[in-house]
Motif scaffolding. Structure first.
Motif, PDB file in Angstrom:
ATOM      1  N   SER A   1     -11.015  -7.425   4.442  1.00  0.00           N
ATOM      2  CA  SER A   1      -9.918  -6.462   4.419  1.00  0.00           C
ATOM      3  C   SER A   1     -10.435  -5.071   4.747  1.00  0.00           C
ATOM      4  O   SER A   1     -11.639  -4.802   4.727  1.00  0.00           O
ATOM      5  CB  SER A   1      -9.265  -6.440   3.036  1.00  0.00           C
ATOM      6  N   SER A   2      -9.504  -4.185   5.029  1.00  0.00           N
ATOM      7  CA  SER A   2      -9.817  -2.767   5.167  1.00  0.00           C
ATOM      8  C   SER A   2     -10.006  -2.171   3.778  1.00  0.00           C
ATOM      9  O   SER A   2      -9.432  -2.662   2.804  1.00  0.00           O
ATOM     10  CB  SER A   2      -8.695  -2.047   5.908  1.00  0.00           C
TER      11      SER A   2
ATOM     12  N   SER B   1      -9.615   0.184   0.514  1.00  0.00           N
ATOM     13  CA  SER B   1      -8.664   1.028  -0.199  1.00  0.00           C
ATOM     14  C   SER B   1      -8.908   0.822  -1.686  1.00  0.00           C
ATOM     15  O   SER B   1      -9.802   0.065  -2.081  1.00  0.00           O
ATOM     16  CB  SER B   1      -7.211   0.700   0.175  1.00  0.00           C
TER      17      SER B   1
ATOM     18  N   LYS C   1      -4.608  -5.212   4.663  1.00  0.00           N
ATOM     19  CA  LYS C   1      -4.357  -5.831   5.971  1.00  0.00           C
ATOM     20  C   LYS C   1      -4.655  -4.881   7.127  1.00  0.00           C
ATOM     21  O   LYS C   1      -5.180  -5.283   8.165  1.00  0.00           O
ATOM     22  CB  LYS C   1      -2.909  -6.303   6.048  1.00  0.00           C
ATOM     23  N   TYR C   2      -4.331  -3.588   6.929  1.00  0.00           N
ATOM     24  CA  TYR C   2      -4.455  -2.629   8.026  1.00  0.00           C
ATOM     25  C   TYR C   2      -5.425  -1.505   7.672  1.00  0.00           C
ATOM     26  O   TYR C   2      -5.556  -1.114   6.508  1.00  0.00           O
ATOM     27  CB  TYR C   2      -3.090  -2.031   8.359  1.00  0.00           C
ATOM     28  N   SER C   3      -6.085  -0.947   8.673  1.00  0.00           N
ATOM     29  CA  SER C   3      -7.057   0.121   8.446  1.00  0.00           C
ATOM     30  C   SER C   3      -6.400   1.387   7.918  1.00  0.00           C
ATOM     31  O   SER C   3      -7.052   2.219   7.285  1.00  0.00           O
ATOM     32  CB  SER C   3      -7.814   0.434   9.746  1.00  0.00           C
ATOM     33  N   ARG C   4      -5.104   1.546   8.165  1.00  0.00           N
ATOM     34  CA  ARG C   4      -4.402   2.746   7.706  1.00  0.00           C
ATOM     35  C   ARG C   4      -3.882   2.610   6.276  1.00  0.00           C
ATOM     36  O   ARG C   4      -3.230   3.528   5.765  1.00  0.00           O
ATOM     37  CB  ARG C   4      -3.231   3.037   8.632  1.00  0.00           C
ATOM     38  N   ASP C   5      -4.115   1.486   5.636  1.00  0.00           N
ATOM     39  CA  ASP C   5      -3.567   1.252   4.298  1.00  0.00           C
ATOM     40  C   ASP C   5      -3.962   2.363   3.331  1.00  0.00           C
ATOM     41  O   ASP C   5      -5.123   2.777   3.269  1.00  0.00           O
ATOM     42  CB  ASP C   5      -4.063  -0.089   3.743  1.00  0.00           C
TER      43      ASP C   5
ATOM     44  N   ASP D   1       0.821  -1.207   0.000  1.00  0.00           N
ATOM     45  CA  ASP D   1       0.000   0.000   0.000  1.00  0.00           C
ATOM     46  C   ASP D   1       0.859   1.263   0.000  1.00  0.00           C
ATOM     47  O   ASP D   1       2.012   1.263   0.427  1.00  0.00           O
ATOM     48  CB  ASP D   1      -0.933  -0.004   1.214  1.00  0.00           C
TER      49      ASP D   1
END
Length: 227
Positions: A114-115, A117, A82-86, A57
């Motif tokens: 997934s998160s 994006s 994988k991560y919310s901040r992606d 990302d």
């Protein structure tokens, strides 16, 4: 692990490098890129036990040209989500490159669930494939190990992806495998000028939850079967 790790960077050129690791060596990515903009990889040979080039990302405006990949897992975008901040991925170009005896050729992979994006504006063009097991693969249910929850769908939106002039041979009869998310179907996936055979015979394409377009005549494979 990674031979070269480019993270949080801008304006990096990797030119004429040679990277080698045993084909069975785990997590030996050749060049790994994340959270970076305006990165160029040119005229290089990469032979590893994992991705020749991996992009996660936050990658924007990445240009890969003249890379010889193999063995290894090909050139991959992901895994994403994988991560919310992606952060989103956009402006990826892979051109004039070759893949020999690789597990994959051109790959986009996201986790599920997934998160959210977006992965967009991606072009793979003028690629030679020699005996890759998955020449073209989009996997929105990617699971790197047996501990994946295996429930739900990916929330990564994949859109605006072009596969142009991809030719050569596949190690399996399905040369194009595009399995997208039910909740975020792939949009505007274009195939043009494909010519990929398996043991001298035409290959097939399998797609699900995908807005795919095969442009032009006499492509191999010529269309997607729904799964």
């Amino acid at each position: 692990m990674f031979h070269i790790n480019i993270f949080g960077s801008q304006g990096v050129l990797v030119n004429k490098v040679s990277i080698s690791a045993p084909a069975n060596s785990p997590n030996t990515d050749g060049i790994h890129i994340g959270y970076s903009d305006n990165i160029r990889i040119t005229d290089s040979g990469i032979a590893t036990g994992d991705d020749c080039v991996s992009m996660v990302d936050g990658c924007t405006n990445i240009n890969i040209t003249g890379v010889s990949c193999g063995p290894g897992h090909g050139i991959s975008i992901g895994s994403l989500g994988k991560y919310s901040r992606d952060k989103d991925v956009s402006g990826i170009t892979v051109m004039n490159s070759s893949f020999t005896n690789t597990d994959n050729g051109l790959r986009i992979k996201t986790l599920a669930p997934s998160s959210p994006s977006i992965a967009s504006n991606i072009t793979f063009a003028h690629i030679f494939i020699n005996n890759a097991r998955n020449p073209i693969i989009v996997d929105q249910h990617y699971c790197p190990n047996s501990s994946c929850p295996n429930q739900g769908e990916s929330s990564v939106q994949i859109k605006g992806v072009k596969f142009i002039d991809i030719r050569g041979s596949s190690a399996s009869p399905v040369a194009v495998n595009v399995q997208c998310s039910k909740s975020k179907p792939c949009q505007d996936i274009v195939f043009s000028g494909l010519n990929i055979t398996y043991n001298g015979k035409p290959t097939t394409a399998s797609c699900s939850n995908c807005d795919d377009q095969f442009q032009g005549d006499l492509q191999v494979p010529s269309n997607c079967s729904s799964t």
